[in-house]
Write a protein that holds these residues in place. Structure first.
Motif, PDB file in Angstrom:
ATOM      1  N   VAL A 116      -2.932  -4.228  -8.615  1.00 42.79           N
ATOM      2  CA  VAL A 116      -1.261  -4.090  -8.861  1.00 42.79           C
ATOM      3  C   VAL A 116      -0.791  -2.994  -8.270  1.00 42.79           C
ATOM      4  O   VAL A 116       0.270  -3.041  -7.635  1.00 42.79           O
ATOM      5  N   ASP A 117      -1.396  -1.648  -8.364  1.00 44.18           N
ATOM      6  CA  ASP A 117      -0.791  -0.453  -7.631  1.00 44.18           C
ATOM      7  C   ASP A 117      -0.956  -0.682  -6.375  1.00 44.18           C
ATOM      8  O   ASP A 117       0.008  -0.415  -5.490  1.00 44.18           O
ATOM      9  N   GLU A 118      -1.672  -1.378  -5.624  1.00 39.15           N
ATOM     10  CA  GLU A 118      -2.023  -1.689  -4.079  1.00 39.15           C
ATOM     11  C   GLU A 118      -0.729  -2.430  -3.608  1.00 39.15           C
ATOM     12  O   GLU A 118       0.084  -2.114  -2.609  1.00 39.15           O
ATOM     13  N   LEU A 119      -0.178  -3.508  -4.427  1.00 40.66           N
ATOM     14  CA  LEU A 119       1.120  -4.233  -4.135  1.00 40.66           C
ATOM     15  C   LEU A 119       2.246  -3.579  -4.483  1.00 40.66           C
ATOM     16  O   LEU A 119       3.243  -3.585  -3.759  1.00 40.66           O
ATOM     17  N   ASP A 120       2.296  -2.608  -5.433  1.00 43.94           N
ATOM     18  CA  ASP A 120       3.493  -1.946  -5.792  1.00 43.94           C
ATOM     19  C   ASP A 120       3.616  -0.878  -4.686  1.00 43.94           C
ATOM     20  O   ASP A 120       4.975  -0.449  -4.642  1.00 43.94           O
ATOM     21  N   ARG A 121       2.532  -0.385  -4.066  1.00 44.55           N
ATOM     22  CA  ARG A 121       2.717   0.631  -3.109  1.00 44.55           C
ATOM     23  C   ARG A 121       3.200  -0.150  -1.601  1.00 44.55           C
ATOM     24  O   ARG A 121       3.386   0.722  -0.757  1.00 44.55           O
ATOM     25  N   LEU A 122       2.845  -1.171  -1.782  1.00 44.18           N
ATOM     26  CA  LEU A 122       3.079  -2.110  -0.316  1.00 44.18           C
ATOM     27  C   LEU A 122       2.002  -1.686   0.687  1.00 44.18           C
ATOM     28  O   LEU A 122       2.287  -1.895   1.741  1.00 44.18           O
TER      29      LEU A 122
END
Length: 623
Positions: A116-122
């Motif tokens: 989730v954090d990976e996608l939130d950081r793009l």
């Protein structure tokens, strides 16, 4: 016109949210990263869209925060397409469809926090892989399967045949990290548990991951993204990557247990980002429509042409030009106000239990706005002549965008037919209401005698009557006919009248929103301009089906004959307000960077072509 008049129009068009929700997005698009670049290959243009998407992400709050505020999400859909239609597509897939699905079905799970954090950081882009080559919009029938290997604690993701290849998702640029949301049929313990979303790493920045295959789709005009066919050859996916949300879960024994509810309910829950996605699509469509009308009207004010007795008349002075562009302007205002209404209704209900009436409204709004704005953009392109063809002037690019939006988040024809079928089957008549004039019963036709055919109240009563009659006709067509008809045969016989009814409901609702905006205007000039524009929109819609209204006594023959003259008269009265009405869009030549939108379009176009140097003198030092 006073500045307060354009500010009042802006307040109505942006639902009072411009300063807090839209303004920084407008300002962001002035960044040089969005300056036009000509001569790019399709691949270069696609990579530029990824670069610009990262710039948007870096300048704004995180995707998680944007998704928590639907109004902010809708604004994000509205602005980037004005300068790069491909950037809009990337952002909406990542933010709404993919990451929105991840948050709704996997947020709060510690085992997924890193992803989730990976996608939130793009750090990775997230394609949304639902549609399959052989099934189009029929996602419920998709064939991609994820079979649980309980011993290994993994799913085996596989594409069983070419018809099941994922279609149109962004999988072509293999050096860009991609963590996709893949819709697949969950199979465990010998049972098919229906369609669920899975997080699947497609590429790691070095290439496609093991077992993932992709082939590029043919090139699309303007939108140079890496759409592809994608298929999976027994790809191992960790069990944690199932985004089961409330659709079930694994027990301590490792057995998957679905939640209560039927298969369709579970599927709709898995695909529920489609509903806000339709409002995002409509936001992009109306934004493009406003930009096209803005550019076309500014050009028409400055483009000189010949006229009897003079040779320096702006082309906007011709009534034929006015009718085309002012009708487009009226439609753009109507669709923007309809969309604002749909957004308010959607944000007022829980996102996980959208009532049928709101779902109907969102679906009709999506179909109507994208179809109407397709016509608006086409008219604006034509009225700009050869200048309308150049990508530099944006309008042709908006046409390409609208072609995609008509089929995005549900093909309009299918979407509207489905909505019409649901309205007909439910038996509700929420389109019924009186015209407020005291003439005629609420359920009967308005009496045309002595009525002004450009009075919005009369036009609204006529549109309400048409909607009711089309609904009754559709229900009668379903009930009548041979007793041995199948349900499909009965519905097929009703389909076209059902489509007309659903469109009529959207038009009626749009004119209601328009008249409410007139009543809600605070500035006298804004109110006068809106009243004329609302009348032109209603008149244009009634004129479209004048034969129907005449045959049913809603219009007299004399009124039908007057409709063209009344439209011309409205255009003449609107002419002084044209600049004010487009000022309400909060656009500028600096934002759009379209040469023909400039105050001095001749010099702007010369600079674009290189015929004029930066010092304002002809290139090469002549003159």
């Amino acid at each position: 016109m006073t500045p307060s008049a354009s500010a009042d129009l802006s307040r109505l068009l942006f639902d009072g949210r411009y300063e807090q929700t839209h303004k920084d997005l407008h300002e962001l698009l002035l960044d040089p990263v969005f300056d036009p670049r000509e001569g790019l290959t399709a691949a270069e243009a696609g990579r530029l869209a990824y670069e610009r998407s990262r710039a948007v992400h870096a300048a704004l709050e995180r995707p998680r925060q944007i998704l928590a505020d639907p109004w902010r999400l809708f604004a994000l859909a509205e602005w980037p397409s004005l300068v790069d239609v491909s950037t809009f597509s990337l952002l909406m897939v990542h933010y709404n469809l993919a990451f929105g699905t991840v948050l709704e079905h996997g947020d709060g799970r510690d085992d997924l926090k890193d992803l989730v954090d990976e996608l939130d950081r793009l750090d990775s882009f997230s394609p949304f892989m639902a549609t399959e080559l052989g099934y189009g919009n029929n996602v419920a029938a998709l064939r991609t399967e994820a079979v649980l290997d309980a011993a290994a604690g993994e799913f085996v993701l596989n594409t069983p045949d070419p018809l099941a290849q994922k279609y149109m998702s962004y999988s072509g640029f293999r050096d860009i990290p991609k963590l996709a949301v893949v819709m697949a049929r969950l199979k465990a313990d010998g049972r098919d548990h229906g369609v669920h979303p899975f997080l699947v790493r497609i590429s790691d920045g070095r290439g496609l991951c093991e077992g993932v295959h992709a082939a590029p789709c043919p090139e699309k005009p303007v939108q140079g993204l890496d759409n592809g066919l994608t298929w999976f050859d027994h790809v191992r996916v960790p069990r944690r990557n199932l985004l089961h949300g409330g659709a079930g879960g694994f027990g301590e024994d490792g057995v998957f247990r679905p939640s209560a509810g039927n298969r369709r309910t579970q599927f709709l829950r898995a695909m529920n980002r489609i509903i806000p996605g339709r409002l995002c699509v409509s936001s992009a469509a109306t934004g493009a429509g406003r930009a096209a009308v803005y550019t076309a009207l500014r050009y028409a004010e400055r483009r000189l042409t010949n006229a009897p007795g003079r040779n320096d008349l702006p082309v906007i002075e011709y009534r034929s030009h006015q009718l085309a562009l002012f009708t487009a302007l009226a439609g753009t205002y109507a669709m923007t106000l309809l969309l604002n209404h749909a957004k308010r209704e959607f944000t007022a209900v829980p996102p996980d239990s959208v009532p049928a009436r709101v779902n109907d409204l969102v679906s009709i709004t999506k179909a109507l706005t994208t179809w109407e704005m397709s016509e608006v953009v086409a008219v604006c392109r034509e009225r700009c002549g050869a200048q309308g063809i150049f990508s530099a002037n944006r309008i042709a690019d908006y046409g390409s965008l609208l072609q995609g939006l008509v089929t995005a988040e549900g093909d309009n024809q299918v979407l509207l037919a489905t909505t019409a079928g649901q309205i007909i089957a439910r038996g509700d008549d929420d389109g019924d209401s009186d015209d407020g004039s005291g003439r005629g019963e609420p359920d009967g036709p308005p009496d045309p005698r002595g009525r002004d055919p450009r009075d919005p109240r009369f036009l609204l009563a006529a549109l309400r009557h048409r909607e009711r009659e089309l609904l009754r006709a559709a229900r009668a067509a379903m009930d009548d006919g041979p007793g041995d008809r199948t349900y499909f045969e009965a519905w097929n016989d009703t389909l076209n009248s059902g489509l007309e009814m659903a469109r009529a409901r959207g038009v009626r609702t749009a004119l209601e929103c328009f008249t409410a905006a007139v009543d809600g205007a605070r500035d006298e000039s804004a109110r006068a301009a809106l009243a004329l524009l609302a009348a032109l929109y209603g008149l244009s819609e009634v004129r479209r089906d004048a034969g129907w209204f005449l045959a049913r006594g809603v219009l007299t023959a004399e009124q039908v004959e007057r409709l063209p003259r009344e439209a011309d008269a409205l255009c003449a009265e609107l002419r002084p307000y044209a600049g004010l009405l487009i000022d309400g869009f909060n656009l500028s030549p600096e934002l759009l960077r379209a040469p023909i939108a400039a105050d001095d379009y001749v010099s702007a176009f010369q600079r674009w072509t290189g015929a004029l140097g930066p010092d304002g003198r002809p290139a090469g030092g002549e003159g």
